[in-house]
Scaffold this active site. Structure first.
Site, short mmCIF file in Angstrom:
data_model
loop_
_atom_site.label_atom_id
_atom_site.label_comp_id
_atom_site.label_asym_id
_atom_site.label_seq_id
_atom_site.Cartn_x
_atom_site.Cartn_y
_atom_site.Cartn_z
CE LYS A 37 -3.71 -1.86 2.91
NZ LYS A 37 -4.55 -1.48 3.95
CG ASP A 73 -7.80 0.48 4.40
OD1 ASP A 73 -8.49 -0.75 3.82
OD2 ASP A 73 -6.42 0.06 4.29
P1 NAP Z 1 1.86 -1.34 10.46
O1 NAP Z 1 1.80 -0.35 9.57
O2 NAP Z 1 2.85 -2.60 10.34
O3 NAP Z 1 1.52 -0.99 11.99
C1 NAP Z 1 1.52 -2.03 13.04
C2 NAP Z 1 1.21 -1.16 14.30
O4 NAP Z 1 1.12 -1.91 15.47
C3 NAP Z 1 2.18 0.00 14.74
O5 NAP Z 1 1.46 0.97 15.37
C4 NAP Z 1 3.14 -0.75 15.83
O6 NAP Z 1 3.70 0.11 16.53
C5 NAP Z 1 2.25 -1.72 16.15
N1 NAP Z 1 2.85 -2.95 16.67
C6 NAP Z 1 3.42 -3.94 15.96
N2 NAP Z 1 3.91 -5.01 16.77
C7 NAP Z 1 4.08 -4.42 18.19
C8 NAP Z 1 4.27 -4.87 19.25
N3 NAP Z 1 4.84 -6.10 19.69
N4 NAP Z 1 4.22 -4.14 20.53
C9 NAP Z 1 3.86 -2.81 20.54
N5 NAP Z 1 3.07 -2.39 19.22
C10 NAP Z 1 3.26 -3.09 18.25
O7 NAP Z 1 0.41 -2.51 10.03
P2 NAP Z 1 -0.89 -1.85 9.47
O8 NAP Z 1 -0.91 -1.91 8.07
O9 NAP Z 1 -1.58 -0.56 10.12
O10 NAP Z 1 -1.97 -3.15 10.15
C11 NAP Z 1 -2.39 -3.04 11.56
C12 NAP Z 1 -3.50 -4.17 11.66
O11 NAP Z 1 -4.85 -3.88 10.94
C13 NAP Z 1 -3.07 -5.41 11.00
O12 NAP Z 1 -3.45 -6.64 11.97
C14 NAP Z 1 -3.94 -5.68 9.69
O13 NAP Z 1 -4.20 -7.04 9.67
C15 NAP Z 1 -5.22 -4.76 10.15
N6 NAP Z 1 -5.92 -4.31 9.11
C16 NAP Z 1 -7.25 -4.62 8.89
C17 NAP Z 1 -7.97 -3.86 7.90
C18 NAP Z 1 -9.48 -4.31 7.71
O14 NAP Z 1 -10.01 -4.20 6.62
N7 NAP Z 1 -10.17 -5.03 8.77
C19 NAP Z 1 -7.42 -2.99 7.06
C20 NAP Z 1 -6.15 -2.69 6.97
C21 NAP Z 1 -5.18 -3.54 8.31
P3 NAP Z 1 5.17 0.79 16.06
O15 NAP Z 1 4.80 2.04 15.61
O16 NAP Z 1 5.76 1.25 17.50
O17 NAP Z 1 6.05 -0.16 15.34
#
Ligand code: NAP
Length: 253
Positions: A37, A73
């Protein structure tokens, strides 16, 4: 409609070629997921205001003269929250996370006119950067606040919230979600996890146990897809057919 929707496994390095190839092959559109993305913005120059603001495109459409990128989204999440009767205008919302999905969720919370949006994230600098970008570009009236992840253990903060959104993969695999003070929540506070799964996620399970409103992100996934369908095909989507297919796939039908 004589069309198919299929998945391709494409590396980051291959993405520019894949997108140009999709246009050459006459694809109606392409959906992208993490990390593509964000990476797509290096290739796609013609972007909707929303994709530009979020720094990410989950839909790419070949058009005359090049590729167009959009992001559905935030609108998908807003539609699902509204469908579920969530009202946060003038209220406090807590957003856990500051990654790509959290940006879309923050935009939704602004559009739904939350008065106070508290972003908690492991890396506070990332949360501050996200908030700065959104507050400046979207010109919203919401007051953003950035706190460390520990803040979700604060009873007073949870007690004030009308909505708590988890936009991190935390809790996947059952482990290490910081202690969230569920019992302090108002009885109408909605707990919403962007993750979707067959069973309640570790973030949602305690809320459900206490009888609090709770939802996973299946509805967001559905509605971002409904919007993508219209973008790709130029006609409205069969929402209920899509919902049924999704629930079957998740083993919840
Ligand atoms: P991303 O850009 O990688 O962001 C991940 C987030 O999680 C960041 O805020 C990160 O914090 C935090 N994080 C990851 N591991 C962590 C840990 N061990 N401890 C504390 N914080 C942690 O991912 P994303 O694209 O935003 O996706 C996030 C979630 O949303 C995923 O599970 C995805 O499947 C879901 N999602 C769902 C939809 C839907 O349609 N329902 C759409 C999009 C995404 P830091 O900033 O500190 O690294």
């Amino acid at each position: 409609m004589n069309r198919i929707y299929i998945a391709f496994d494409v590396t980051i390095e291959q993405l520019p070629q894949a997108l140009r190839g999709a246009a050459a092959l006459g694809f109606a559109g392409v959906n992208l997921t993490v990390p593509h993305k964000q990476v797509a913005l290096r290739v796609v120059r013609d972007l909707s205001a929303e994709a530009r603001l979020l720094g990410a495109a989950n839909c790419i459409v070949p058009r005359k003269g090049g590729l167009f990128g959009d992001n559905t989204d935030a609108r998908g999440l807003e539609r699902d929250l509204r469908d579920q009767g969530v009202r946060i205008a003038g209220k406090t919302a807590i957003l856990i996370g500051a990654g790509g999905a959290a940006g879309a969720a923050a935009l939704t919370l602004m559009r739904m006119r939350a008065r106070r949006i508290v972003v908690v994230n492991r890396t506070m600098a990332r949360a501050r950067a996200m908030v700065r970008r959104l507050a400046k570009s979207a010109g919203g009236a919401a007051a953003f606040e950035v706190l460390s992840l520990d803040a979700i253990g604060d009873r007073d903060l949870i007690a004030e919230a009308a909505l708590v959104v988890n936009a991190t993969p935390l809790g996947l695999g059952g482990g290490n979600f910081p202690p969230l003070q569920y019992p302090a929540a108002r009885p109408d506070c909605m707990f919403y996890d962007l993750i979707y799964a067959k069973r309640p996620t570790p973030f949602l399970a305690p809320a459900i146990k206490l009888g609090l409103p709770a939802s996973d992100g299946a509805g967001m996934l559905l509605h971002q897809g409904v919007l993508a369908f219209r973008l790709f095909n130029g006609v409205g989507a069969p929402v209920e057919v899509m919902r049924q297919a999704l629930l079957e796939r998740l083993g919840r039908a």
